[in-house]
Motif scaffolding. Sequence first.
Motif, PDB file in Angstrom:
ATOM      1  N   ARG A 140       0.982  -1.129   0.053  1.00  0.00           N
ATOM      2  CA  ARG A 140      -0.056   0.347   0.475  1.00  0.00           C
ATOM      3  C   ARG A 140       0.964   1.285  -0.073  1.00  0.00           C
ATOM      4  N   MET A 141       2.003   1.282   0.881  1.00  0.00           N
ATOM      5  CA  MET A 141       2.943   2.676   0.955  1.00  0.00           C
ATOM      6  C   MET A 141       3.925   2.710  -0.113  1.00  0.00           C
ATOM      7  N   ILE A 142       4.052   1.572  -1.134  1.00  0.00           N
ATOM      8  CA  ILE A 142       4.916   2.034  -2.306  1.00  0.00           C
ATOM      9  C   ILE A 142       3.201   2.197  -3.474  1.00  0.00           C
ATOM     10  N   ALA A 143       2.426   2.112  -3.277  1.00  0.00           N
ATOM     11  CA  ALA A 143       1.570   2.355  -4.889  1.00  0.00           C
ATOM     12  C   ALA A 143       1.454   4.162  -3.859  1.00  0.00           C
ATOM     13  N   ASP A 148       2.388   9.313  -6.170  1.00  0.00           N
ATOM     14  CA  ASP A 148       2.713  10.885  -5.430  1.00  0.00           C
ATOM     15  C   ASP A 148       4.071  11.575  -6.151  1.00  0.00           C
ATOM     16  N   LEU A 149       4.725  10.664  -6.347  1.00  0.00           N
ATOM     17  CA  LEU A 149       6.120  10.582  -7.748  1.00  0.00           C
ATOM     18  C   LEU A 149       5.470  10.957  -8.811  1.00  0.00           C
ATOM     19  N   LYS A 187      14.416  17.996  -4.623  1.00  0.00           N
ATOM     20  CA  LYS A 187      14.154  17.178  -3.248  1.00  0.00           C
ATOM     21  C   LYS A 187      12.223  17.013  -3.062  1.00  0.00           C
ATOM     22  N   ALA A 188      11.321  17.498  -3.028  1.00  0.00           N
ATOM     23  CA  ALA A 188      10.485  16.308  -2.926  1.00  0.00           C
ATOM     24  C   ALA A 188      10.821  15.046  -3.370  1.00  0.00           C
ATOM     25  N   MET A 192       9.788  11.335  -1.493  1.00  0.00           N
ATOM     26  CA  MET A 192       9.081  10.699  -0.762  1.00  0.00           C
ATOM     27  C   MET A 192      10.423   9.427  -1.506  1.00  0.00           C
ATOM     28  N   ILE A 193      11.114   8.562  -1.990  1.00  0.00           N
ATOM     29  CA  ILE A 193      11.773   8.198  -2.506  1.00  0.00           C
ATOM     30  C   ILE A 193      12.439   7.622  -1.380  1.00  0.00           C
TER      31      ILE A 193
END
Length: 363
Positions: A140-143, A148-149, A187-188, A192-193
């Motif tokens: 779920r977190m990866i999705a 958002d990437l 930076k954002a 996220m990565i």
Amino acid sequence: MLQLLLFIDDRPNTSDLIQEVEQFLNQKSGDCKSKLQVINVSSQPYLAEHFKVVMTPALIKVNPLPRQAIAGKYLISQLANSWKDWQTQTLQSEDQDLEVQANNNSDLPYSTELIRVADEVFRLTQDKSALEEQLRFKDRMIAILAHDLRSPLTAVSLALETIELNGKVLSSDLALQLFKHARNQTKALNTMITDILEAAMGSTSELKIDLQKIQISQICQNVINDYSLVSSLDAKQQTLTADIPTDLPLVYADAERVRQVLSNLIDNAIKYTPLGGEINVAVLHRTGQKVEVTVTDNGVGIPAELSERIFEDRFRVAPNDAQEGYGIGLAVCRRIIRAHYGQIWVDVAGKQGSCFHFTLPVY
């Protein structure tokens, strides 16, 4: 042979009790042969559950049948009272056919091991369920983060393409603004990565944040003046107004995370507000401990019964393959705000638009 199970715990006088029971059985060995097995309920709880032991110490006659139990403070005196009946049952059972007796009374060590294995299987099943839940959370977190990437990646691409195609005619101020915008979005992306890597390791369900004292008014101004956001507003001929006081107190928050939340809320407002619509961003020093940020639009709105579900992972108000919906980004927003010990919610008014709020702690 009389087979007995003595269930004990870790009390200080336990060793004395075991000695007393063994001494009693040794004294009676001439009348009836017996075998005693001592079981500590803390190390072998599955046996206590199997034999339905509800208190310790307890002494259970498992052979011959029927099974009988005595328990409590005066165990030795109860054993003495039961001994004559148990001795009689044992002598009678020894006169019966051995094969029948073997069928009626399973070997205790074998039964004990079988119960232990069953308990171990149960424990492993629980561990498996916990690991599967961790894997589901990681997915779920990866999705969520992969979704958002796209936004900062698109923004960086747009800025670089603008510079590449119009480099000769761009003013130095606009070029500087585009470079600054691309740097902020990079930076954002990096943040996220990092989150994706943490989720892949399954270390925790909480997002990592870097709390510092920040100017919330400056963060909000940076977001609403963002080049890609302004371009999106222009493309839909929408108007964004802001009510951001300059005397707001400092907040204790992660600047990049707050920017991520606000950008997501405004992006959603742009998506679901029609051509020529209006969006408003307002910040209010609500109490001595909280600052409240509000994003309002006059778009399609959210049904009242879905005001909580939109913050769930992978939930969308109106799924549409051609357009991303509320839910994935909002799930991240909720994780971020909760990590700041704040709240995020939505006021709904049917088809007349939506009003999202979130709070942050004052420094």
